[in-house]
Design a protein around this motif. Structure first.
Motif, PDB file in Angstrom:
ATOM      1  N   LEU A 141       0.842  -1.191   0.000  1.00 16.21           N
ATOM      2  CA  LEU A 141       0.000   0.000   0.000  1.00 16.21           C
ATOM      3  C   LEU A 141       0.878   1.242   0.000  1.00 16.21           C
ATOM      4  O   LEU A 141       1.718   1.418   0.885  1.00 16.21           O
ATOM      5  N   ASP A 184      -2.193   0.753  11.278  1.00 12.85           N
ATOM      6  CA  ASP A 184      -0.936   0.190  10.787  1.00 12.85           C
ATOM      7  C   ASP A 184      -0.971  -1.330  10.828  1.00 12.85           C
ATOM      8  O   ASP A 184      -0.492  -2.003   9.914  1.00 12.85           O
ATOM      9  N   ARG A 208       1.960   5.250   0.252  1.00  6.67           N
ATOM     10  CA  ARG A 208       1.650   6.282   1.247  1.00  6.67           C
ATOM     11  C   ARG A 208       0.403   7.053   0.837  1.00  6.67           C
ATOM     12  O   ARG A 208      -0.458   7.342   1.674  1.00  6.67           O
ATOM     13  N   THR A 233      -2.139   6.001  -0.894  1.00  5.25           N
ATOM     14  CA  THR A 233      -3.320   5.172  -0.644  1.00  5.25           C
ATOM     15  C   THR A 233      -3.684   5.165   0.833  1.00  5.25           C
ATOM     16  O   THR A 233      -4.859   5.257   1.207  1.00  5.25           O
ATOM     17  N   ARG A 234      -2.669   5.047   1.692  1.00  7.25           N
ATOM     18  CA  ARG A 234      -2.911   5.017   3.143  1.00  7.25           C
ATOM     19  C   ARG A 234      -3.467   6.345   3.644  1.00  7.25           C
ATOM     20  O   ARG A 234      -4.260   6.392   4.588  1.00  7.25           O
ATOM     21  N   GLU A 235      -3.064   7.448   2.983  1.00 10.24           N
ATOM     22  CA  GLU A 235      -3.485   8.763   3.455  1.00 10.24           C
ATOM     23  C   GLU A 235      -4.822   9.199   2.860  1.00 10.24           C
ATOM     24  O   GLU A 235      -5.452  10.111   3.403  1.00 10.24           O
ATOM     25  N   LEU A 293      -7.551   2.697   7.822  1.00 12.67           N
ATOM     26  CA  LEU A 293      -6.814   1.495   8.208  1.00 12.67           C
ATOM     27  C   LEU A 293      -5.769   1.811   9.273  1.00 12.67           C
ATOM     28  O   LEU A 293      -5.032   2.795   9.170  1.00 12.67           O
ATOM     29  N   ALA A 329      -3.089  -2.588   7.997  1.00 11.24           N
ATOM     30  CA  ALA A 329      -2.392  -2.441   6.720  1.00 11.24           C
ATOM     31  C   ALA A 329      -1.388  -3.567   6.517  1.00 11.24           C
ATOM     32  O   ALA A 329      -1.253  -4.110   5.408  1.00 11.24           O
ATOM     33  N   ALA A 376      -7.364   5.732   4.505  1.00 11.62           N
ATOM     34  CA  ALA A 376      -6.865   6.375   5.714  1.00 11.62           C
ATOM     35  C   ALA A 376      -7.383   5.717   6.999  1.00 11.62           C
ATOM     36  O   ALA A 376      -6.666   5.673   8.006  1.00 11.62           O
TER      37      ALA A 376
END
Length: 514
Positions: free
Chosen positions: A483, A497, A485, A487-489, A495, A500, A493
């Motif tokens: 994933l 850690d 950064r 996508t995570r943000e 999710l 993920a 978001a």
């Protein structure tokens, strides 16, 4: 043209119509006949000659045979050599028969009235020219096939008592391409690909098979447009995909071809629908003069009705008893050379492949092999196969430009579209079909199995809608299982850690890392 007795056959030569022989040799069979009668025909892919060596040499489009193979330097001698060693080339034979005239063929048959080659030549003369020779019906001789089934693909055929032959030509006088039996084609046929596909499909769960079939159908439709350099709206791709999915269910005729053109074109405001009423070509225009620069010139529009009738007759007759892939290659590539429409020819040409395979039950019910996708992956080979005949045909077509920047064909070219050697086309198509069965079908079903495993693992610890799981999967697939950064943000978001990490682990378990 001089009488047959005065025709002179050439001796040893190093060049034949700008084609260099690998060694100095004497033309034989079709090469000798083309030379002696000055025939304007597409040269056979392989020409024959006889040399001084006592070993057969095959190189550079030539087969140099030994002195003991040398035919008697007469019309009968070279015709017998051609039928015995080279198979049938109907375009050459028709032009030869017209040039030689009926008296020469009558004399040939009277000389050996019960001879198998004489009777085959007699039948071919009357079949190709429509002229009945002044000869009584054959009274002796075993029935022999007109086409040697050891050399070329043929249907079973029917008895022709007048000549005591079996008419096993794979077509009619309006359309009869031929395919040679080659090592490559025999290897493909021995694989029994329909059974391999059936066995594979039988082991796939029904839901996965349905999704696989839907994906492959869409993939084929999209690829068929991509081959033409087009990227139409999704709705148009899906509409053509539905038509492909119904291939083989309707009998082929002129109205069916017109229906398919209407589907494939969609917006017809700038295209003339229906069969061409003028010339046609594939190519470009000179940037300054706007003169046509043809790569391929289509059949004359005056010849289209007979050619279409011939293709329909082939599909309903000989195609039913030929190898399905060979039959599909003959029909589909014959159609694209004729190019009967202003637009839509290429996609309908590839549709005809599906039509024959589905009609013959070659592919499992409900499953469309993505042949267009395989063609797209081999696009250079595809173009080379198309050009393998177009390049030999082009120099024989006399044409002039029209006021509408089109071409007008000035000579009689119809036989060049109804009689051609479709062997390279059949070999290419078999390779594509083989790929779809051995690679595309297994890969797609395996992918869906793995996707379902990923979806199940994600569902075990995340309450996430199906569309979000699909989006998550696509992001992971695009980034090699990780994933990003961004996508995570953004999209994911929420999710944690830990979640993920579990998501990435689930992907690696199901799909693996690339």
């Amino acid at each position: 043209m001089a009488p047959a007795a005065q025709v002179c056959f050439s001796g040893p030569m190093a060049f034949f119509r700008e084609r260099r022989l690998p060694v100095t040799a004497t033309p034989a069979g079709y090469a000798a006949l083309i030379d002696a009668y000055d025939l304007s025909v597409p040269l056979p892919r392989t020409l024959s000659a006889t040399g001084e060596r006592h070993r057969i040499l095959e190189r550079d489009g030539w087969r140099i045979m030994t002195p003991r193979h040398a035919p008697h330097p007469t019309l009968a001698g070279h015709l017998t050599f051609a039928l015995k060693y080279e198979g049938l080339d109907l375009a050459v034979l028709k032009r030869l028969f017209i040039a030689a005239g009926p008296a020469a063929i009558e004399a040939l048959v009277r000389d050996k009235p019960s001879g198998s080659y004489a009777r085959r030549i007699w039948f071919l003369y009357e079949w190709l020219t429509g002229y009945r020779l002044d000869l009584p019906d054959a009274a002796a001789g075993h029935y022999v096939p007109v086409v040697d089934p050891k050399q070329q693909y043929t249907p079973e055929g029917k008895i022709a008592p007048r000549y005591r032959v079996r008419d096993n030509l794979p077509g009619t006088q309006d359309f009869c391409p031929l395919v040679y039996r080659t090592e490559a084609l025999e290897r493909f046929a021995a694989l029994d690909l329909p059974q391999r596909a059936q066995d594979f499909v039988a082991a796939v769960p029904r839901d996965i098979l349905a999704r696989t079939a839907a994906f492959l159908l869409l993939k084929d439709s999209r690829s068929s447009y991509a081959i033409e350099g087009e990227h139409p709206p999704q709705g148009r791709i899906q509409r053509w995909g539905r038509a492909i999915g119904e291939a083989g269910r309707r009998p082929l005729d002129a109205e069916e071809l017109l229906r398919l053109q209407r589907i494939v074109i969609g917006d017809a405001r700038f295209v003339k629908l229906g069969f061409r009423q003028e010339g046609g070509f594939v190519g470009a225009h000179d940037r300054e003069s706007r003169m046509p620069l043809p790569d391929h010139i289509s059949a004359r529009h005056e010849d289209l009705p007979a050619l279409i009738d011939g293709m329909v007759a082939f599909d309903r007759g000989p195609a039913q008893s030929l190898d399905p892939v060979v039959a599909a290659a003959i029909l589909a590539f014959g159609f694209v050379y004729v190019h009967p429409f202003e637009d839509g020819n290429g996609r309908i040409h590839r549709y005809l492949i599906h039509h024959v395979l589905a009609e013959r039950g070659f592919n499992p019910p409900g499953v469309v092999f993505p042949v267009s996708s395989a063609i797209l992956e081999r696009i250079d080979d595809y173009r080379a196969v198309l050009e393998s005949y177009s390049e030999r045909l082009q120099p024989l077509i006399e044409w002039e430009p029209t006021d509408s920047l089109n071409v007008r064909v000035l000579n009689d070219t119809g036989d060049f579209y109804r009689f051609f050697d479709a062997t390279p086309h059949a070999e290419f198509l078999y390779a594509c079909v083989h790929q779809t069965i051995e690679e595309d079908l297994p890969q797609e079903t395996d992918f869906l199995r793995r996707y379902d495993q990923f979806r199940s693992e994600i569902g075990a610890f995340l309450d996430m809608p199906e569309r979000m799981i699909d989006l998550l999967f696509r992001f992971l697939h695009q980034n090699n299982g990780r994933l990003s950064r961004r996508t995570r943000e953004k999209e994911f978001a929420p999710l944690t850690d830990e979640e993920a990490v579990r998501v990435e682990a689930s992907y690696r378990t199901a799909i693996g890392s690339e």
